[in-house]
Each structure stands twice: as structure tokens, then as C-alpha cells.
Scaffold this active site. Structure first.
Site, PDB file in Angstrom:
ATOM      1  N   ASP A  63       0.668  -1.206  -0.027  1.00  0.00           N
ATOM      2  CA  ASP A  63       0.019   0.123  -0.067  1.00  0.00           C
ATOM      3  C   ASP A  63       0.905   1.055  -0.011  1.00  0.00           C
ATOM      4  O   ASP A  63       1.904   1.393   0.771  1.00  0.00           O
ATOM      5  CB  ASP A  63      -0.706  -0.147   1.240  1.00  0.00           C
ATOM      6  CG  ASP A  63      -1.993   1.080   1.132  1.00  0.00           C
ATOM      7  OD1 ASP A  63      -2.918   0.991   0.525  1.00  0.00           O
ATOM      8  OD2 ASP A  63      -1.867   2.140   1.862  1.00  0.00           O
ATOM      9  N   ASP A  70      -1.618   9.899 -10.129  1.00  0.00           N
ATOM     10  CA  ASP A  70      -1.664   8.937 -11.312  1.00  0.00           C
ATOM     11  C   ASP A  70      -0.268   8.660 -11.839  1.00  0.00           C
ATOM     12  O   ASP A  70       0.377   7.423 -11.787  1.00  0.00           O
ATOM     13  CB  ASP A  70      -2.437   9.067 -12.354  1.00  0.00           C
ATOM     14  CG  ASP A  70      -3.847   9.152 -12.189  1.00  0.00           C
ATOM     15  OD1 ASP A  70      -4.168   8.489 -11.121  1.00  0.00           O
ATOM     16  OD2 ASP A  70      -4.823   9.756 -12.997  1.00  0.00           O
ATOM     17  N   HIS A  88      -4.661  14.804  -8.524  1.00  0.00           N
ATOM     18  CA  HIS A  88      -4.867  13.341  -9.108  1.00  0.00           C
ATOM     19  C   HIS A  88      -4.320  12.938 -10.257  1.00  0.00           C
ATOM     20  O   HIS A  88      -3.657  11.923 -10.462  1.00  0.00           O
ATOM     21  CB  HIS A  88      -6.351  13.273  -9.667  1.00  0.00           C
ATOM     22  CG  HIS A  88      -7.217  12.970  -8.150  1.00  0.00           C
ATOM     23  ND1 HIS A  88      -7.669  11.939  -7.368  1.00  0.00           N
ATOM     24  CD2 HIS A  88      -8.238  14.023  -7.427  1.00  0.00           C
ATOM     25  CE1 HIS A  88      -8.455  12.174  -6.495  1.00  0.00           C
ATOM     26  NE2 HIS A  88      -8.747  13.477  -6.361  1.00  0.00           N
ATOM     27  N   GLU A 113      -4.548   2.332  -4.465  1.00  0.00           N
ATOM     28  CA  GLU A 113      -3.096   2.653  -4.362  1.00  0.00           C
ATOM     29  C   GLU A 113      -2.543   1.303  -3.936  1.00  0.00           C
ATOM     30  O   GLU A 113      -1.216   1.231  -3.378  1.00  0.00           O
ATOM     31  CB  GLU A 113      -2.704   3.660  -3.393  1.00  0.00           C
ATOM     32  CG  GLU A 113      -3.240   3.409  -2.008  1.00  0.00           C
ATOM     33  CD  GLU A 113      -4.748   4.005  -1.571  1.00  0.00           C
ATOM     34  OE1 GLU A 113      -5.092   4.262  -0.576  1.00  0.00           O
ATOM     35  OE2 GLU A 113      -5.481   4.069  -2.665  1.00  0.00           O
ATOM     36  N   ASN A 118      -2.659  12.741  -3.046  1.00  0.00           N
ATOM     37  CA  ASN A 118      -3.673  13.389  -3.995  1.00  0.00           C
ATOM     38  C   ASN A 118      -4.144  14.608  -3.790  1.00  0.00           C
ATOM     39  O   ASN A 118      -4.358  15.535  -4.376  1.00  0.00           O
ATOM     40  CB  ASN A 118      -4.862  12.291  -4.184  1.00  0.00           C
ATOM     41  CG  ASN A 118      -4.626  11.203  -5.312  1.00  0.00           C
ATOM     42  OD1 ASN A 118      -3.661  11.200  -5.942  1.00  0.00           O
ATOM     43  ND2 ASN A 118      -5.117  10.193  -4.965  1.00  0.00           N
TER      44      ASN A 118
END
Length: 307
Positions: free
Chosen positions: A172, A189, A185, A216, A180
Site C-alpha cells: 500500500d 496517477d 489526482h 493505491e 492526492n
């Protein structure tokens, strides 16, 4: 240079094998065996792209070979062309109902054989491409959850059968929501893409497998890997992400992006279900986060967890 497709010819008549082999060898890698038993043995050790199968043979006939191929999850998508001296429509219908893709009668035309083989291989190529696209995560371009589940199921069955170790990792990205919120965002990405490529790039063995698990989270399946080796590999993955040095000023544990990893290992393969390994790896991941993140926690699946 593109690899040639592999075609296996199964026919008890040496002349038929020779003629078919000469017909196809210019365009494909061609292998020949003279019985259904040898064909099934061959397919256990070497994958092929197409099978040309005689029906009437001593021992196992072509129908039984096809039935066994369709029952095996590793070969059930293999395209099969029946080739036979039987001209009965009933025989042709039976072959197609069992799952054969085409039916050629003897004596055969070399041009017809080449055309039908080419057509079936083109169909297989398109199907393989669609299958691959369905198994790839659109963002990170590494295997997705669906492919992970299939891979884990296959390796779990092999581990149970051979009594070999199997390790599963769940990873994780630490404080990714905060990342974010801080950077946006689109940056998030890009961060996931970089991490995915770093994880995949750390796999040296062909059998090691990394996928995007969702959001994630990432996962890895490590066949024939005991706990000690799995921990070493997990730390290698953790260090690979640390070396990216992706700034994360909103993180609560580091100035850079880090990952936490949970590991579950069965040393002897005797785990009741593959889901058990995922659940135990998830518990390890939770413990790694509780311990401060950027950590690796390993859990050995014991006998009490197997029933």
C-alpha cells in the site's frame, strides 16, 4: 524478429506426419508425435499454438485427446483442427461439438491445410490480444486484479500439489490520499505509474508476479518462495520505491513516497484456500502500517489457519 507459431501434429501414419510437416515447416515451428498419449505428454512440457489431430489412432483416439485437453485449464483454449479419413458428417459434427475449431478430411490439399491453419492462428492471435488487454491495468499498464486472481489460483493449486512454498505480498502506498489532496489526482496517477514500473522492474525471476490490486494497492505472487526469501524480496521492492525519491510533503512518516508491505507464506503448500493467503497478507499490511509504515511484516500461515 517475430517468433514463429508452434504447431503440433498428431498422427499415427508416418507419411501423413511427413507431408503435413513439409507443408507447414516454412511458416511455423512444427512438432510431430505418433499417438494421443505422446501428444498429452508433450503438451504438459511445452505449450503450442495449434494442434492438428488425427481421430483414428491406436490407444487414445483423437476424441479422447480433445476431451482431456478441454478439461485441463492450461490447454482448454488451445485451437484444435481434426484431420481424418472419415468423411461422415456425424464424425465432423462430433468433433466440432467437442470443441474442435475445424475439420479436414484425408486426402488433404496442402493449400487447404495452410489456409485453415493460418486462419485459426489469426483467430487465436486476436483472442490472445483481447485476453491480454482484459488483464492489464489501464493506468499503470501492469497486470490487474483479475489476472492476479487467476495467477494466484494457479500457483496455489501447484503449491498444494507439489508441497512447495508460496508467498503473497500486499503493498500500500503510504498516505496516498494525502498525496492526492496535496498534489492533485494527475500527479497521483503519475506517482502510481512510477511505483508500478519500479515494482515490476525489481522482479528478476520469470515466475515472480506483480499486479495492481486496486487503488493505491499492489500485490505480488512468489511461487516456490519461503518466508525468509519473501521478506528479502519485499525489502527490495520497498527500497526500489524509496529510490524513486518522489516528494511527499503531506506524508506523516517520510518526506518521500513510501510503501508498506504485508507478507503471507505457506512453507509446505497446505493452505485451505488461496484467499487465506490474501487475508493473512492483508493483516500483515495492517500491522506494517500500525508499526509506523515504510515497513515489512511477514506472517507464516500455520496449521491452525489451514482448516
Amino acid at each position: 524478429m517475430l517468433k514463429k507459431a508452434k504447431v503440433l501434429i498428431v498422427d499415427d501414419d508416418p507419411l501423413n506426419r511427413l507431408v503435413l510437416e513439409k507443408t507447414l515447416r516454412q511458416d511455423y515451428d512444427v512438432f510431430c508425435v505418433e499417438s494421443g498419449e505422446k501428444a498429452l505428454t508433450f503438451l504438459k512440457t511445452q505449450p503450442v499454438d495449434l494442434l492438428i489431430l488425427d481421430i483414428v489412432m491406436p490407444g487414445i483416439d483423437g476424441y479422447e485427446v480433445l476431451a482431456q485437453i478441454k478439461e485441463n485449464t492450461t490447454t482448454n483454449m488451445l485451437p484444435v483442427i481434426f484431420i481424418s479419413a472419415n468423411t461422415s458428417h456425424d464424425d465432423e459434427a462430433k468433433g466440432l461439438e467437442l470443441g474442435a475449431m475445424d475439420y479436414i478430411t484425408k486426402p488433404f490439399s496442402a493449400a487447404i491445410v495452410r489456409a485453415r491453419v493460418r486462419n485459426q492462428l489469426m483467430i487465436k492471435q486476436k483472442n490472445d490480444l483481447l485476453e491480454m488487454l482484459a488483464s492489464i491495468d489501464g493506468l499503470t499498464e501492469i497486470p490487474n486484479r483479475r489476472y492476479l486472481d487467476e495467477n494466484l489460483s494457479r500457483e496455489w493449486r501447484r503449491s498444494r500439489r507439489d508441497h512447495t512454498p508460496l508467498s503473497v505480498l500486499l503493498m500500500d502506498v503510504d498516505h496516498f490520499k494525502r498525496y492526492n489532496d496535496c498534489y492533485g489526482h494527475r500527479a497521483g496517477d503519475d506517482c502510481l505509474k512510477k511505483i508500478a514500473h519500479a515494482l515490476v522492474g525489481s522482479c528478476e525471476r520469470g515466475s515472480d508476479f506483480v499486479a495492481r490490486y486496486g487503488g493505491e494497492e499492489f500485490a505480488a505472487v512468489l511461487p516456490s518462495t519461503p518466508a525468509k526469501e519473501a521478506v528479502a524480496f519485499a525489502n527490495k521492492l520497498r527500497n526500489a520505491v524509496n529510490k524513486l525519491s518522489i516528494p511527499h510533503k503531506a506524508s506523516l512518516n517520510s518526506e518521500y513516497v513510501t510503501i508498506s508491505i504485508g507478507i503471507a507464506t505457506t512453507e509446505s503448500g497446505q493452505v485451505y484456500a488461496e484467499q487465506t493467503l490474501l487475508e493473512e497478507a492483508d493483516l500483515g499490511l495492517y500491522q506494517a502500517k500500525e508499526a509506523g509504515r515504510d515497513q515489512v511484516v511477514s506472517r507464516l500461515v500455520s496449521a491452525t489457519l489451514q482448516e
